[in-house]
Design a protein around this motif. Structure first.
Motif, PDB file in Angstrom:
ATOM      1  N   GLY A 190      -4.352  28.015 -47.168  1.00 19.82           N
ATOM      2  CA  GLY A 190      -5.374  27.379 -46.337  1.00 19.82           C
ATOM      3  C   GLY A 190      -4.835  26.843 -45.019  1.00 19.82           C
ATOM      4  O   GLY A 190      -5.490  26.966 -43.966  1.00 19.82           O
ATOM      5  N   ASP A 191      -3.645  26.267 -45.058  1.00 19.59           N
ATOM      6  CA  ASP A 191      -3.088  25.734 -43.811  1.00 19.59           C
ATOM      7  C   ASP A 191      -2.575  26.855 -42.911  1.00 19.59           C
ATOM      8  O   ASP A 191      -2.688  26.777 -41.684  1.00 19.59           O
ATOM      9  CB  ASP A 191      -2.005  24.672 -44.082  1.00 19.59           C
ATOM     10  CG  ASP A 191      -0.980  25.120 -45.111  1.00 19.59           C
ATOM     11  OD1 ASP A 191      -1.202  26.140 -45.788  1.00 19.59           O
ATOM     12  OD2 ASP A 191       0.055  24.444 -45.245  1.00 19.59           O
ATOM     13  N   GLY A 192      -2.046  27.915 -43.534  1.00 17.88           N
ATOM     14  CA  GLY A 192      -1.554  29.064 -42.759  1.00 17.88           C
ATOM     15  C   GLY A 192      -2.680  29.739 -41.992  1.00 17.88           C
ATOM     16  O   GLY A 192      -2.488  30.220 -40.868  1.00 17.88           O
ATOM     17  N   LEU A 193      -3.862  29.769 -42.610  1.00 19.71           N
ATOM     18  CA  LEU A 193      -5.040  30.326 -41.942  1.00 19.71           C
ATOM     19  C   LEU A 193      -5.253  29.616 -40.598  1.00 19.71           C
ATOM     20  O   LEU A 193      -5.405  30.271 -39.567  1.00 19.71           O
ATOM     21  CB  LEU A 193      -6.251  30.159 -42.854  1.00 19.71           C
ATOM     22  CG  LEU A 193      -7.614  30.645 -42.393  1.00 19.71           C
ATOM     23  CD1 LEU A 193      -8.469  30.994 -43.606  1.00 19.71           C
ATOM     24  CD2 LEU A 193      -8.369  29.646 -41.547  1.00 19.71           C
ATOM     25  N   TYR A 194      -5.243  28.279 -40.624  1.00 21.31           N
ATOM     26  CA  TYR A 194      -5.485  27.542 -39.382  1.00 21.31           C
ATOM     27  C   TYR A 194      -4.289  27.580 -38.435  1.00 21.31           C
ATOM     28  O   TYR A 194      -4.431  27.309 -37.250  1.00 21.31           O
ATOM     29  CB  TYR A 194      -5.914  26.105 -39.674  1.00 21.31           C
ATOM     30  CG  TYR A 194      -7.389  26.020 -40.009  1.00 21.31           C
ATOM     31  CD1 TYR A 194      -8.340  26.283 -39.024  1.00 21.31           C
ATOM     32  CD2 TYR A 194      -7.822  25.725 -41.277  1.00 21.31           C
ATOM     33  CE1 TYR A 194      -9.691  26.237 -39.319  1.00 21.31           C
ATOM     34  CE2 TYR A 194      -9.179  25.679 -41.579  1.00 21.31           C
ATOM     35  CZ  TYR A 194     -10.109  25.935 -40.588  1.00 21.31           C
ATOM     36  OH  TYR A 194     -11.442  25.899 -40.863  1.00 21.31           O
ATOM     37  N   ARG A 195      -3.116  27.912 -38.971  1.00 18.43           N
ATOM     38  CA  ARG A 195      -1.973  28.104 -38.067  1.00 18.43           C
ATOM     39  C   ARG A 195      -2.031  29.463 -37.384  1.00 18.43           C
ATOM     40  O   ARG A 195      -1.222  29.770 -36.525  1.00 18.43           O
ATOM     41  CB  ARG A 195      -0.658  27.946 -38.840  1.00 18.43           C
ATOM     42  CG  ARG A 195      -0.213  26.497 -39.012  1.00 18.43           C
ATOM     43  CD  ARG A 195       1.252  26.412 -39.401  1.00 18.43           C
ATOM     44  NE  ARG A 195       1.522  27.085 -40.673  1.00 18.43           N
ATOM     45  CZ  ARG A 195       1.447  26.498 -41.860  1.00 18.43           C
ATOM     46  NH1 ARG A 195       1.111  25.229 -41.947  1.00 18.43           N
ATOM     47  NH2 ARG A 195       1.697  27.164 -42.962  1.00 18.43           N
ATOM     48  N   GLY A 196      -2.971  30.291 -37.809  1.00 19.83           N
ATOM     49  CA  GLY A 196      -3.123  31.593 -37.157  1.00 19.83           C
ATOM     50  C   GLY A 196      -2.192  32.662 -37.693  1.00 19.83           C
ATOM     51  O   GLY A 196      -1.830  33.593 -36.991  1.00 19.83           O
ATOM     52  N   GLU A 197      -1.832  32.557 -38.975  1.00 22.68           N
ATOM     53  CA  GLU A 197      -0.875  33.517 -39.535  1.00 22.68           C
ATOM     54  C   GLU A 197      -1.465  34.900 -39.794  1.00 22.68           C
ATOM     55  O   GLU A 197      -0.740  35.843 -40.056  1.00 22.68           O
ATOM     56  CB  GLU A 197      -0.278  32.940 -40.832  1.00 22.68           C
ATOM     57  CG  GLU A 197       0.636  31.746 -40.581  1.00 22.68           C
ATOM     58  CD  GLU A 197       1.136  31.081 -41.858  1.00 22.68           C
ATOM     59  OE1 GLU A 197       0.805  31.559 -42.956  1.00 22.68           O
ATOM     60  OE2 GLU A 197       1.854  30.072 -41.739  1.00 22.68           O
ATOM     61  N   ALA A 198      -2.792  35.024 -39.754  1.00 30.60           N
ATOM     62  CA  ALA A 198      -3.424  36.331 -39.992  1.00 30.60           C
ATOM     63  C   ALA A 198      -4.649  36.491 -39.092  1.00 30.60           C
ATOM     64  O   ALA A 198      -5.216  35.503 -38.622  1.00 30.60           O
ATOM     65  CB  ALA A 198      -3.830  36.448 -41.464  1.00 30.60           C
ATOM     66  N   ASP A 199      -5.020  37.740 -38.852  1.00 32.75           N
ATOM     67  CA  ASP A 199      -6.225  38.016 -38.054  1.00 32.75           C
ATOM     68  C   ASP A 199      -7.447  38.211 -38.939  1.00 32.75           C
ATOM     69  O   ASP A 199      -8.581  38.023 -38.505  1.00 32.75           O
ATOM     70  CB  ASP A 199      -6.015  39.263 -37.195  1.00 32.75           C
ATOM     71  CG  ASP A 199      -4.819  39.122 -36.286  1.00 32.75           C
ATOM     72  OD1 ASP A 199      -4.762  38.119 -35.548  1.00 32.75           O
ATOM     73  OD2 ASP A 199      -3.919  39.981 -36.331  1.00 32.75           O
ATOM     74  N   VAL A 200      -7.191  38.639 -40.175  1.00 35.31           N
ATOM     75  CA  VAL A 200      -8.275  38.833 -41.139  1.00 35.31           C
ATOM     76  C   VAL A 200      -7.854  38.145 -42.433  1.00 35.31           C
ATOM     77  O   VAL A 200      -6.767  38.420 -42.952  1.00 35.31           O
ATOM     78  CB  VAL A 200      -8.519  40.334 -41.416  1.00 35.31           C
ATOM     79  CG1 VAL A 200      -9.577  40.525 -42.504  1.00 35.31           C
ATOM     80  CG2 VAL A 200      -8.920  41.061 -40.140  1.00 35.31           C
ATOM     81  N   VAL A 201      -8.672  37.235 -42.934  1.00 33.90           N
ATOM     82  CA  VAL A 201      -8.344  36.540 -44.181  1.00 33.90           C
ATOM     83  C   VAL A 201      -9.431  36.855 -45.209  1.00 33.90           C
ATOM     84  O   VAL A 201     -10.620  36.669 -44.944  1.00 33.90           O
ATOM     85  CB  VAL A 201      -8.208  35.018 -43.968  1.00 33.90           C
ATOM     86  CG1 VAL A 201      -8.019  34.293 -45.299  1.00 33.90           C
ATOM     87  CG2 VAL A 201      -7.024  34.716 -43.040  1.00 33.90           C
ATOM     88  N   VAL A 202      -8.988  37.348 -46.368  1.00 37.52           N
ATOM     89  CA  VAL A 202      -9.905  37.847 -47.395  1.00 37.52           C
ATOM     90  C   VAL A 202      -9.928  36.914 -48.601  1.00 37.52           C
ATOM     91  O   VAL A 202      -8.876  36.502 -49.090  1.00 37.52           O
ATOM     92  CB  VAL A 202      -9.450  39.255 -47.846  1.00 37.52           C
ATOM     93  CG1 VAL A 202     -10.324  39.770 -48.990  1.00 37.52           C
ATOM     94  CG2 VAL A 202      -9.476  40.226 -46.670  1.00 37.52           C
ATOM     95  N   CYS A 203     -11.124  36.592 -49.072  1.00 36.00           N
ATOM     96  CA  CYS A 203     -11.256  35.777 -50.287  1.00 36.00           C
ATOM     97  C   CYS A 203     -12.620  36.056 -50.906  1.00 36.00           C
ATOM     98  O   CYS A 203     -13.458  36.716 -50.292  1.00 36.00           O
ATOM     99  CB  CYS A 203     -11.135  34.295 -49.953  1.00 36.00           C
ATOM    100  SG  CYS A 203     -12.321  33.715 -48.737  1.00 36.00           S
ATOM    101  N   ASP A 204     -12.843  35.545 -52.128  1.00 41.87           N
ATOM    102  CA  ASP A 204     -14.174  35.752 -52.689  1.00 41.87           C
ATOM    103  C   ASP A 204     -15.149  34.783 -52.026  1.00 41.87           C
ATOM    104  O   ASP A 204     -14.752  33.837 -51.353  1.00 41.87           O
ATOM    105  CB  ASP A 204     -14.172  35.663 -54.224  1.00 41.87           C
ATOM    106  CG  ASP A 204     -14.094  34.255 -54.776  1.00 41.87           C
ATOM    107  OD1 ASP A 204     -14.773  33.353 -54.258  1.00 41.87           O
ATOM    108  OD2 ASP A 204     -13.357  34.057 -55.762  1.00 41.87           O
TER     109      ASP A 204
END
Lengths: 336, 336
Positions: free
Chosen positions: B215-229
């Protein structure tokens, strides 16, 4: 009651004893009846204690442990491969009645596995949960589970609800409003586990169950206890941490974007720093493992001395309230 | 290409035509080639259009619809009980080739059910997903699913990853980094679905799969597409919305706490308002349903005219990029 004794896993966390020893010594000064047992590599710990003057060694004991559980160690490895780890010995001190609580900033998965193995769960509890208080518009709410359990049945969610309610009560909330975290507030919303848990909670007596709450409702303070599976709770907590950090960063950039903004920023910075502290709950408050026959508080791996002190304070509060016994009593009512 | 035509469900959202009609007229002025079909209660819509002068009626048509899907209507009710709803007729205009996209601020569950029923999914796609761009420290990332699917298998997550990657590419990201949202970054972490999806993605070709993100990596911009249910995505999005609103509220209170703070606050407020806008992505950007044989953009129910305009812009961009066809091509490569 007798003087509280807390076993401290001195080796855990990103900063290890260099952070934990000073934090522990500061807590001894703050709480004159508190006793601590620092568990870990005794030579290193003693050398760190020696840097401080006026330490009341009658209340600070060091217990040597040969092994350290790394932040990357698997739970299985922690359980079977390291019988003399500082984490395990800290928990054994609680099991043996030498200490009334254990505080660790170490590997979460290992701490949970060892806690279950060494302390055992309370009767009626399949899985302990991890709970912390997060800030809301109305004050704070207790969120659980935070990652200990990634695949939860409806029964697990129900047990979490009972444990969360009792914990909130013990920590001072009268008749805590308990809610299930969901993707909508209507009855038909949600996945199978959540819908089933809702019907279990509707039938339960003695819980102030108020229904579903959504992610934004949680931060609006609509409930005192919010229940979800560990996957969801972990994502919520970590993404909140990440978002708060991002906003803090953006505000700093914003306040450097022009001369006027810079002046405003200089004035505003102390205010914003205070806010930032409040908004990193995991780093600052510590999380409890509930559902065990003993008190275990997990300090954030990246917590500094202030964060670790908060975790010790939380352990003290749970000792004061005798949380595991209180939980056991209420569980017998609810799960019988 | 021919002039773009968008069907607008004029009745949806918390504010309905009173918000949607002015937003639509503003978009016509902004995009001189754009054509809109406003679908809903024609008398009301016409009376709202009549309040504006200089509207190019050659590019603005009103299509009457007798029924309105309420925000509390069940998807099943929307499907079977209301054959003449503004939402359904808007989607039928896309199906029949009269319009190239549909924009609605209505009931999300009903819109998803009707979209699947009227437009059908692309070959190889079991379930459409809902995707939006959320701000990160590095720019933004495309998050999916946002709530359309609350119980997802590993195969669904895999399909979301492919759809997310193609969408990100179409909207301008070169070789988007695709990640699975998880409770840790080590291979052993996560629930069954996520672990299985990871192994499917590791074997896939032509996707820039980078592993797990937290969750924190998402906001750090570690990916361009984040997949979850959809359960996790919905909780993440809504809790982020709630947290951003709470922080904004706290900042306002903070800046009223003393005279100096008040002065600072007056100066800082415009800066903070701008930030707040950026941080309510769902309200401001619109979300796409991907995996359908047609373009459907969902505007936030609580969106004002600015938010609805953003949703129309997103639909225009997807028309420009011919997103469904592009998706179909790539899906044939990936899922064959």
């Amino acid at each position: 009651m007798s003087a509280p004794i807390i076993a401290i896993d001195a080796m855990g966390g990103d900063f290890g004893p260099h952070c934990i020893v000073p934090a522990s010594i500061a807590c001894l000064a703050e709480y004159p009846s508190l006793h601590l047992v620092l568990v870990g590599q005794s030579e290193l710990i003693e050398s760190l204690i020696a840097r401080h003057s006026g330490v009341d060694r009658a209340r600070l004991r060091v217990e040597h442990a040969d092994e350290v559980i790394g932040m990357d160690d698997q739970p299985a490895q922690a359980l079977r491969g390291k019988p003399d780890s500082s984490m395990r010995i800290s928990l054994e001190l609680v099991r043996d009645g030498v200490a009334q609580a254990c505080v660790s900033a170490g590997n979460t998965g290992a701490l949970m596995a060892l806690s279950r193995h060494v302390l055992k769960t309370l009767p009626g509890i399949d899985r302990p949960a991890m709970v912390t208080a997060i800030p809301t518009q109305a004050g704070f709410c207790h969120l659980l589970d935070l990652g200990a359990n990634v695949d939860c049945s409806a029964e697990h969610l129900y047990q979490f609800a009972v444990m969360g309610s009792v914990t909130a009560e013990a920590l001072g909330t009268v008749s805590p409003r308990v809610a299930l975290l969901n993707v909508g507030t209507e009855e038909v919303k949600g996945n199978q586990q959540v819908k089933l848990a809702a019907s279990l909670l509707q039938q339960s007596q003695g819980l102030n169950y108020i229904g579903f709450v959504e992610g934004d409702g949680l931060y609006r303070g609509e409930a005192d206890v919010v229940v979800c599976d560990g996957f969801v709770g972990n994502v919520l907590l970590k993404s909140s941490e990440g978002l708060a950090a991002m906003i803090a960063g953006r505000i700093e950039v914003l306040f450097k974007s022009s001369l006027v903004a810079k002046m405003v920023g200089t004035l505003a910075l102390p205010l914003l720093r205070r806010l930032q502290g409040e908004l990193a709950p995991a780093k600052h408050n510590g999380a409890s493992f509930v559902g065990l026959q003993g008190i275990v508080v997990k300090s954030h791996g990246a917590a500094g001395p202030e964060g670790f002190k908060s975790a010790i304070r939380r352990a003290l509060q749970e000792i004061d309230e005798n949380l595991p016994e209180r939980l056991q009593g209420r569980l017998e009512e609810h799960l019988s």
